[in-house]
Write an enzyme that holds these catalytic residues in place. Structure first.
Site, mmCIF file in Angstrom:
data_model
loop_
_atom_site.group_PDB
_atom_site.id
_atom_site.type_symbol
_atom_site.label_atom_id
_atom_site.label_comp_id
_atom_site.label_asym_id
_atom_site.label_seq_id
_atom_site.Cartn_x
_atom_site.Cartn_y
_atom_site.Cartn_z
ATOM 1 N N ASP A 1 0.834 -1.208 0.000
ATOM 2 C CA ASP A 1 0.000 0.000 0.000
ATOM 3 C C ASP A 1 0.868 1.257 0.000
ATOM 4 O OD1 ASP A 1 0.795 -0.677 2.660
ATOM 5 O OD2 ASP A 1 -0.774 0.608 3.500
ATOM 6 N N GLU B 1 0.404 -1.492 5.718
ATOM 7 C CA GLU B 1 1.452 -0.984 6.630
ATOM 8 C C GLU B 1 1.229 0.486 6.917
ATOM 9 O OE1 GLU B 1 5.065 0.999 7.987
ATOM 10 O OE2 GLU B 1 3.953 1.395 6.135
#
Ligand SMILES: CSCC[C@H](NC(C)=O)C(=O)O
Ligand SMILES: [Zn+2]
Ligand SMILES: [Zn+2]
Length: 402
Positions: A79, A147
């Site tokens: 991400d 994350e």
């Protein structure tokens, strides 16, 4: 874009950058399909674990000659953080390749943080396959979701799963940070996030009166004490170490007032006021003692304290033993100058270290501005190609460590 003068590895990097894995609605499905195709092309084993539906942890595996030996994890998150497109000179998801002298810049969200690392891992494994290089230990390239929002539905859950235990991890590489200077930053630990809210309650009334003991006054005293602590630590950061040399951000505890909430209209004294702080505790802090001090401040000022997040593990990666020696040896081979630091923010390495897997946070980007989470994030094409060579050398050393 994919013209013939663009190296194929760079074309693959740009393709990865174009996948919109941007929070808060990352396209993980397209990302997983892309990674599956990489595994097929390279000849890697492929598996997907979803601890939470729609949040895939993708593992691409190069089996070693000694599969029972503890393996090496090459971790990266898929991400990326949101963008403000009007502040970019390039499309943040276009992967534009712009001439920069004899080099090129590649612009995209995630170029530094941390799609370059994920793709450089895979290019290193691709090179091993192509050359027929066999490694002693199995290597797993692990691609995790979320994350950027704390990893709570990604790595935090994954390390508790059998799928993770079966990886039999002995050592891990994970994210670091670019360094504008020509020195690699090696992060062997990180500061622990402590996110708190102080909620003050007091007397309400008309804004024209001297109302006594208001929520605002109570909160003001708390904020004053927290900001005094902030100043002490900032002063410490600026003070040289007794042994000489400078402290880095990771060596002190930082505090920032990040949330403030109170009030409904100008002439109404509010009955409640809230202040939120983002505190990052350096690993040598007595976490329990610090927590007690926060509670003491709250009690003395008669406000409530809520711990939104309190990470109480300061496991650090030992800078000794076979893996460390192999890592250092590889840096020597590459003639790479480095310095060891505590990472100032939080990464998924904290979950790995707590689960007993020593991890080092490394970004192979040197001599480049730190642009993670910034507008116009870019890397130079030469940085990417060097990153591939860097991981070829480092992964080979780690995977062959006795
Ligand atoms: C505490 S969970 C959020 C994680 C985020 N990590 C980074 C690297 O920015 C942070 O430290 O704020
Ligand atoms: Zn990152
Ligand atoms: Zn980030």
């Amino acid at each position: 874009m994919a013209s013939s003068d663009v190296p194929e590895s760079v074309q693959r990097f740009i393709e990865y950058l174009r996948i919109k894995t941007v929070q808060p609605t990352p396209d993980y499905a397209s990302c997983t399909l892309f990674l599956r195709r990489q595994a097929e092309e390279i000849g890697l084993e492929f598996s997907v674990t979803e601890c939470i539906a729609g949040k895939p942890i993708v593992v691409l595996t190069l089996p070693g000659l000694c599969p029972s030996e503890p393996s090496i994890i090459l971790n990266s998150h898929t991400d990326v953080v949101p963008v403000f497109p009007s502040s970019w000179t390039q499309d943040p998801f276009g992967g534009a390749r712009v001439a920069d002298g004899a080099d090129h810049r590649i612009y995209a969200r995630g170029a530094q943080d941390m799609k370059i690392v994920g793709m450089a891992y895979l290019e290193a494994l691709r090179a091993f396959r192509r050359e027929g290089t066999r490694l002693r230990r199995t290597v797993h390239a692990v691609f995790v979701p979320d994350e950027e929002i704390g990893g709570h539905e990604g790595m935090e859950l994954f390390v508790e799963r059998d799928e993770f235990r079966r990886l039999n991890a002995g050592f891990a590489l994970d994210e670091g940070m670019a360094n504008p200077a020509d020195e690699l930053r090696v992060f062997y630990g990180e500061r622990a996030p402590c996110w708190v809210k102080f909620v003050a309650r007091g007397n309400a009334g008309h804004g024209s009166q001297f109302i006594e003991d208001t929520a605002g006054e109570r909160l003001h005293r708390v904020v004053g004490r927290m900001l005094a602590f902030r100043s002490e630590q900032l002063e410490l950061l600026r003070r040289p170490l007794d042994a000489g040399g400078l402290r880095t951000l990771g060596d002190v505890t930082s505090t920032n007032l990040t949330l403030l909430q109170a009030g409904v209209q100008h002439n109404v004294v509010p009955a409640e006021a809230m202040a939120g702080f983002d505190i990052r505790m350096t690993p040598n802090v007595d976490y329990a003692g610090f927590r007690r001090w926060l509670q003491q401040v709250a009690d003395e000022e008669r406000v409530e304290l809520e711990f939104v997040q309190f990470w109480a593990d300061n496991t650090m990666t030992p800078r000794e033993g076979a893996f460390w020696a192999a890592f250092e040896g590889a840096l020597g081979q590459l003639a790479t100058a480095y310095r060891c630091e505590i990472f100032p923010a939080a990464t998924d390495s904290r979950y790995l270290r707590r689960a007993g897997v020593p991890a080092l946070g490394v970004s192979p980007l040197c001599g480049l501005p730190i642009l993670l989470h910034d507008h116009d994030e870019y890397v130079r094409e030469s940085d990417y190609l060097r990153a591939v060579d860097f991981y070829r050398c480092v992964v080979k050393a780690l995977a062959n460590a006795e």
